[in-house]
Design a protein around this motif. Sequence first.
Motif, PDB file in Angstrom:
ATOM      1  N   LEU A  72       0.860  -1.138  -0.153  1.00  0.00           N
ATOM      2  CA  LEU A  72       0.237  -0.007   0.042  1.00  0.00           C
ATOM      3  C   LEU A  72       0.733   1.178  -0.191  1.00  0.00           C
ATOM      4  O   LEU A  72       1.819   1.459   0.858  1.00  0.00           O
ATOM      5  CB  LEU A  72      -0.843  -0.126   1.182  1.00  0.00           C
ATOM      6  CG  LEU A  72      -1.752   1.413   1.471  1.00  0.00           C
ATOM      7  CD1 LEU A  72      -2.622   1.672   0.420  1.00  0.00           C
ATOM      8  CD2 LEU A  72      -2.327   1.167   2.918  1.00  0.00           C
ATOM      9  N   ILE A  73       0.855   2.105  -1.176  1.00  0.00           N
ATOM     10  CA  ILE A  73       1.606   3.312  -1.072  1.00  0.00           C
ATOM     11  C   ILE A  73       0.517   4.482  -0.878  1.00  0.00           C
ATOM     12  O   ILE A  73      -0.429   4.806  -1.742  1.00  0.00           O
ATOM     13  CB  ILE A  73       2.167   3.459  -2.441  1.00  0.00           C
ATOM     14  CG1 ILE A  73       2.855   2.142  -2.809  1.00  0.00           C
ATOM     15  CG2 ILE A  73       3.039   4.718  -2.480  1.00  0.00           C
ATOM     16  CD1 ILE A  73       2.474   1.181  -3.600  1.00  0.00           C
ATOM     17  N   THR A  74       0.458   5.241   0.047  1.00  0.00           N
ATOM     18  CA  THR A  74      -0.409   6.287   0.663  1.00  0.00           C
ATOM     19  C   THR A  74      -0.267   7.454  -0.453  1.00  0.00           C
ATOM     20  O   THR A  74       1.034   7.597  -0.604  1.00  0.00           O
ATOM     21  CB  THR A  74      -0.379   6.654   1.940  1.00  0.00           C
ATOM     22  OG1 THR A  74       0.768   7.175   2.404  1.00  0.00           O
ATOM     23  CG2 THR A  74      -0.937   5.492   2.713  1.00  0.00           C
ATOM     24  N   GLY A  75      -1.163   8.161  -0.796  1.00  0.00           N
ATOM     25  CA  GLY A  75      -0.938   9.279  -1.794  1.00  0.00           C
ATOM     26  C   GLY A  75      -0.088   9.099  -3.291  1.00  0.00           C
ATOM     27  O   GLY A  75       0.758   9.478  -3.110  1.00  0.00           O
ATOM     28  N   SER A  76      -0.718   7.898  -3.572  1.00  0.00           N
ATOM     29  CA  SER A  76       0.058   7.489  -4.797  1.00  0.00           C
ATOM     30  C   SER A  76      -0.662   7.682  -6.140  1.00  0.00           C
ATOM     31  O   SER A  76      -0.394   7.179  -7.217  1.00  0.00           O
ATOM     32  CB  SER A  76       0.382   6.241  -4.592  1.00  0.00           C
ATOM     33  OG  SER A  76      -0.773   5.247  -4.392  1.00  0.00           O
ATOM     34  N   HIS A  80      -3.502   4.516  -3.711  1.00  0.00           N
ATOM     35  CA  HIS A  80      -4.302   5.155  -2.650  1.00  0.00           C
ATOM     36  C   HIS A  80      -4.639   6.596  -2.862  1.00  0.00           C
ATOM     37  O   HIS A  80      -3.425   7.130  -3.269  1.00  0.00           O
ATOM     38  CB  HIS A  80      -4.022   5.034  -1.133  1.00  0.00           C
ATOM     39  CG  HIS A  80      -4.494   6.147  -0.423  1.00  0.00           C
ATOM     40  ND1 HIS A  80      -3.724   7.150   0.049  1.00  0.00           N
ATOM     41  CD2 HIS A  80      -5.642   6.076   0.277  1.00  0.00           C
ATOM     42  CE1 HIS A  80      -4.681   7.993   0.911  1.00  0.00           C
ATOM     43  NE2 HIS A  80      -5.741   7.280   1.031  1.00  0.00           N
ATOM     44  N   GLY A  81      -5.681   7.263  -2.882  1.00  0.00           N
ATOM     45  CA  GLY A  81      -5.951   8.511  -3.098  1.00  0.00           C
ATOM     46  C   GLY A  81      -7.214   8.999  -2.193  1.00  0.00           C
ATOM     47  O   GLY A  81      -7.877   8.186  -1.776  1.00  0.00           O
ATOM     48  N   GLY A 102      -9.617   7.065   0.661  1.00  0.00           N
ATOM     49  CA  GLY A 102      -9.761   7.625   2.072  1.00  0.00           C
ATOM     50  C   GLY A 102      -8.996   8.744   2.266  1.00  0.00           C
ATOM     51  O   GLY A 102      -7.883   8.846   1.748  1.00  0.00           O
ATOM     52  N   ASP A 103      -9.741   9.580   3.179  1.00  0.00           N
ATOM     53  CA  ASP A 103      -8.817  10.820   3.786  1.00  0.00           C
ATOM     54  C   ASP A 103      -8.577  10.295   5.081  1.00  0.00           C
ATOM     55  O   ASP A 103      -8.787  10.144   6.177  1.00  0.00           O
ATOM     56  CB  ASP A 103      -9.772  11.791   3.783  1.00  0.00           C
ATOM     57  CG  ASP A 103      -9.247  13.313   4.407  1.00  0.00           C
ATOM     58  OD1 ASP A 103      -7.800  13.254   4.622  1.00  0.00           O
ATOM     59  OD2 ASP A 103      -9.730  14.237   4.747  1.00  0.00           O
ATOM     60  N   LEU A 104      -6.951  10.370   5.027  1.00  0.00           N
ATOM     61  CA  LEU A 104      -6.115   9.797   6.199  1.00  0.00           C
ATOM     62  C   LEU A 104      -5.963  10.593   7.208  1.00  0.00           C
ATOM     63  O   LEU A 104      -5.393  10.363   8.173  1.00  0.00           O
ATOM     64  CB  LEU A 104      -4.823   9.310   5.649  1.00  0.00           C
ATOM     65  CG  LEU A 104      -4.520   8.294   4.543  1.00  0.00           C
ATOM     66  CD1 LEU A 104      -3.078   7.971   4.288  1.00  0.00           C
ATOM     67  CD2 LEU A 104      -5.470   7.054   5.033  1.00  0.00           C
ATOM     68  N   ALA A 105      -6.553  12.042   7.119  1.00  0.00           N
ATOM     69  CA  ALA A 105      -6.671  13.062   8.078  1.00  0.00           C
ATOM     70  C   ALA A 105      -7.650  12.702   9.011  1.00  0.00           C
ATOM     71  O   ALA A 105      -7.943  13.215  10.023  1.00  0.00           O
ATOM     72  CB  ALA A 105      -6.865  14.392   7.433  1.00  0.00           C
ATOM     73  N   THR A 106      -8.340  11.741   8.798  1.00  0.00           N
ATOM     74  CA  THR A 106      -9.643  11.396   9.680  1.00  0.00           C
ATOM     75  C   THR A 106      -9.621   9.799   9.820  1.00  0.00           C
ATOM     76  O   THR A 106      -8.824   9.168   9.334  1.00  0.00           O
ATOM     77  CB  THR A 106     -10.866  11.591   8.940  1.00  0.00           C
ATOM     78  OG1 THR A 106     -11.215  10.690   8.095  1.00  0.00           O
ATOM     79  CG2 THR A 106     -10.992  12.876   8.408  1.00  0.00           C
ATOM     80  N   THR A 137      -9.488   3.356   4.166  1.00  0.00           N
ATOM     81  CA  THR A 137      -8.264   3.043   3.364  1.00  0.00           C
ATOM     82  C   THR A 137      -7.855   1.479   3.678  1.00  0.00           C
ATOM     83  O   THR A 137      -7.428   0.808   2.872  1.00  0.00           O
ATOM     84  CB  THR A 137      -7.230   3.925   3.570  1.00  0.00           C
ATOM     85  OG1 THR A 137      -7.704   5.238   3.271  1.00  0.00           O
ATOM     86  CG2 THR A 137      -5.931   3.494   2.834  1.00  0.00           C
ATOM     87  N   ALA A 138      -7.832   1.329   4.976  1.00  0.00           N
ATOM     88  CA  ALA A 138      -7.251  -0.243   5.331  1.00  0.00           C
ATOM     89  C   ALA A 138      -8.177  -1.112   4.910  1.00  0.00           C
ATOM     90  O   ALA A 138      -7.711  -2.155   4.491  1.00  0.00           O
ATOM     91  CB  ALA A 138      -7.186  -0.306   6.863  1.00  0.00           C
TER      92      ALA A 138
END
Length: 266
Positions: free
Chosen positions: A11-15, A37-38, A63-67, A74-75
């Motif tokens: 999993l690459i976040t913000g990819s 992810h985005g 998913g917004d990882l700030a929440t 995302t998971a």
Amino acid sequence: MDLQLTGRRALITGSTSGLGEATARLLAREGAAVVVHGRSAERAQAVADSIAADGGKASIAVGDLATDAGADATAEDALAGGDVDILVNNAGAYEHLNWADATADIWQDTYDVNVVSGVRMIQRLVPAMRERDYGRVVTIGGGLSTQPFNSHPHYNASLAARHNLAVSLARDLAGTRVTSNVVAPGAILVPAVRDFLVKLAPGRGWGETWEEIEYNSVREIVPNDRVRYGRPEEIAGAVAYLCGPYAEYISGATIRVDGGTVRGAF
């Protein structure tokens, strides 16, 4: 060189763009099944489809990882296709603000987006890596963590926190086959950076052609031994190495990919 990533899921976040996209593409070429992810399903799917068209394996997570809710989503998406062996915490953002304009609220928001987002994904994915006794966590940091500019102080500080949490995680994982490391890019040439430099060039006297602008702006802003900006693929290469078995004995380390940058200030 075969980095032996076939059979691994990453999993690459913000990819959906930039360094994250370059990393997803390279890991897929090395045989890993990647999760793009985005926050936009459309953008994530476009990258995943492109990777698949090149012969790679790719799915998406949104998913917004700030929440917490965004991190949960995302998971869930990432794990739907199987265990996640590799977590690349790349997602982050910054505004180019000075000390006067970077309010306390902006500092807090930046910390949540750039630091706590990574913590959320670590807490959701690393326990299973520990249980399986295998995993790789790579955090994308930056040279500004230790050599900050006078500008965007909120972003500089968040990078320092990213470096710190990655080492703390490595210590917590001692005795397991799960590693935690940092790749610290220098100034990397993504489209937004190039556009920014081209706009600055006339006022700074950097020249008219891109070759002149790159050479002169590097010498003024980010002096380094290569006298150029890095490319996203060069960051991806360092990440890919840390994800494989050849990096089994590396944990708690920071790999600088910055051309030998030693200082810099706007």
